[in-house]
Design a protein around this motif. Structure first.
Motif, PDB file in Angstrom:
ATOM      1  N   GLY A  65       3.393   9.713  -1.332  1.00 51.93           N
ATOM      2  CA  GLY A  65       4.503  10.392  -1.994  1.00 51.93           C
ATOM      3  C   GLY A  65       5.755   9.530  -2.032  1.00 51.93           C
ATOM      4  N   ALA A  66       6.541   9.704  -3.081  1.00 55.71           N
ATOM      5  CA  ALA A  66       7.737   8.876  -3.219  1.00 55.71           C
ATOM      6  C   ALA A  66       8.656   9.460  -4.285  1.00 55.71           C
ATOM      7  N   THR A  67       9.920   9.087  -4.195  1.00 50.38           N
ATOM      8  CA  THR A  67      10.893   9.389  -5.243  1.00 50.38           C
ATOM      9  C   THR A  67      11.595   8.097  -5.626  1.00 50.38           C
ATOM     10  N   ILE A  68      11.583   7.793  -6.922  1.00 52.03           N
ATOM     11  CA  ILE A  68      12.295   6.616  -7.420  1.00 52.03           C
ATOM     12  C   ILE A  68      13.581   7.067  -8.104  1.00 52.03           C
ATOM     13  N   HIS A  69      14.538   6.167  -8.175  1.00 53.89           N
ATOM     14  CA  HIS A  69      15.830   6.465  -8.776  1.00 53.89           C
ATOM     15  C   HIS A  69      16.203   5.326  -9.720  1.00 53.89           C
ATOM     16  N   GLU A 107       2.245   1.579  -6.092  1.00 54.06           N
ATOM     17  CA  GLU A 107       1.130   1.550  -7.038  1.00 54.06           C
ATOM     18  C   GLU A 107       1.263   2.582  -8.149  1.00 54.06           C
ATOM     19  N   ASP A 108       2.039   3.641  -7.926  1.00 49.96           N
ATOM     20  CA  ASP A 108       2.168   4.687  -8.935  1.00 49.96           C
ATOM     21  C   ASP A 108       3.454   4.570  -9.758  1.00 49.96           C
ATOM     22  N   LEU A 109       4.126   3.425  -9.694  1.00 49.39           N
ATOM     23  CA  LEU A 109       5.333   3.263 -10.493  1.00 49.39           C
ATOM     24  C   LEU A 109       5.077   3.445 -11.993  1.00 49.39           C
ATOM     25  N   PRO A 110       3.992   2.877 -12.566  1.00 48.59           N
ATOM     26  CA  PRO A 110       3.749   3.113 -13.996  1.00 48.59           C
ATOM     27  C   PRO A 110       3.630   4.603 -14.338  1.00 48.59           C
ATOM     28  N   PHE A 111       2.995   5.372 -13.453  1.00 49.27           N
ATOM     29  CA  PHE A 111       2.882   6.811 -13.688  1.00 49.27           C
ATOM     30  C   PHE A 111       4.262   7.464 -13.668  1.00 49.27           C
ATOM     31  N   MET A 112       5.119   7.061 -12.722  1.00 56.93           N
ATOM     32  CA  MET A 112       6.444   7.681 -12.638  1.00 56.93           C
ATOM     33  C   MET A 112       7.303   7.318 -13.849  1.00 56.93           C
ATOM     34  N   TRP A 113       7.150   6.097 -14.392  1.00 52.39           N
ATOM     35  CA  TRP A 113       7.844   5.765 -15.646  1.00 52.39           C
ATOM     36  C   TRP A 113       7.301   6.611 -16.792  1.00 52.39           C
ATOM     37  N   TRP A 114       6.009   6.877 -16.773  1.00 49.20           N
ATOM     38  CA  TRP A 114       5.375   7.721 -17.791  1.00 49.20           C
ATOM     39  C   TRP A 114       5.974   9.125 -17.741  1.00 49.20           C
ATOM     40  N   VAL A 115       6.170   9.650 -16.549  1.00 47.41           N
ATOM     41  CA  VAL A 115       6.822  10.949 -16.385  1.00 47.41           C
ATOM     42  C   VAL A 115       8.230  10.916 -16.973  1.00 47.41           C
ATOM     43  N   ALA A 116       8.970   9.855 -16.652  1.00 39.77           N
ATOM     44  CA  ALA A 116      10.344   9.732 -17.155  1.00 39.77           C
ATOM     45  C   ALA A 116      10.374   9.716 -18.672  1.00 39.77           C
ATOM     46  N   ASP A 117       9.461   8.982 -19.303  1.00 37.80           N
ATOM     47  CA  ASP A 117       9.425   8.925 -20.768  1.00 37.80           C
ATOM     48  C   ASP A 117       9.107  10.286 -21.368  1.00 37.80           C
TER      49      ASP A 117
END
Length: 216
Positions: A65-69, A107-117
């Motif tokens: 689990g993680a939160t990016i900003h 490893e899930d950064l691409p997924f989190m960018w996908w969520v942002a888009d």
């Protein structure tokens, strides 16, 4: 199952020095395989720094689990993200706050960018922030600009590269050019038509009434 975006709460308060408004919007994401994420977006009008902010969180309570900003900014007339260390908001699905360096290694950064888009494409408040970031211009009749008449017609006009906001009075020589985000500040029912395609229009019979969309 398609991606689902559910708009959550919206918080709007004056800045401490009363120079603008601090706006924050929250939402939930469900992916086609049931993947869960939460996000928060925000921007401050009247600020010297013309940027927005976003937090995306996944995997609450799980090891990964993680939160990016990130900050959101105008990049050649389109929005762009840039990871930052400073946390913006806590979101329900999020795990520990990551620094920019930690986020790049996740490893899930691409997924989190996908969520942002997806949030920017489908959350109406994110579209509002996008128009604020890009300083999208619109042309309004004089009475609409002066808040003497309601907006009954909206068009994303390609020929002029301006959005058109008209009231019951036809456009004339008193038309004014302003920023679309300022018009939304005054009438947040415009949030329902911020996804108009190029040359698509929307009309309604009265303020607060349902919009009918039309092309051309």
């Amino acid at each position: 199952m398609d991606v689902q975006i559910t708009e959550g709460r919206f918080v709007e308060v004056p800045t401490p020095e009363a120079s603008g408004m601090d706006r924050r919007a929250f939402g939930e994401f469900v992916g086609p395989q049931g993947e869960l994420a939460s996000y928060a977006i925000g921007w401050t009008t009247g600020a010297d720094e013309h940027i927005g902010r976003i937090s995306v969180g996944i995997g609450a309570g799980n090891p990964g689990g993680a939160t990016i900003h990130a900050v959101v900014f105008d990049n050649s007339s389109e929005y762009a993200f840039s990871l930052v260390d400073e946390p913006f908001e806590q979101v329900p699905e999020g795990g520990p706050n990551l620094t920019a360096e930690q986020a790049r290694a996740h490893e899930d950064l691409p997924f989190m960018w996908w969520v942002a888009d997806h949030a920017f494409a489908r959350d109406r408040r994110a579209q509002w922030m996008r128009h604020w970031l890009l300083q999208t211009q619109c042309i309004q009749t004089g009475p609409v600009f002066e808040l003497h008449e309601p907006i009954l017609f909206v068009c994303n006009d390609v020929a002029t590269n301006l959005w058109q906001l008209l009231g019951p009075t036809e456009a004339g020589p008193d038309s004014k050019v302003g920023h679309l985000s300022h018009a939304i500040d005054e009438d947040q029912t415009l949030l329902d038509v911020l996804d108009l395609s190029p040359d698509e229009a929307a009309v309604r019979q009265q303020p607060g009434g349902p919009w009918t969309r039309q092309v051309g």
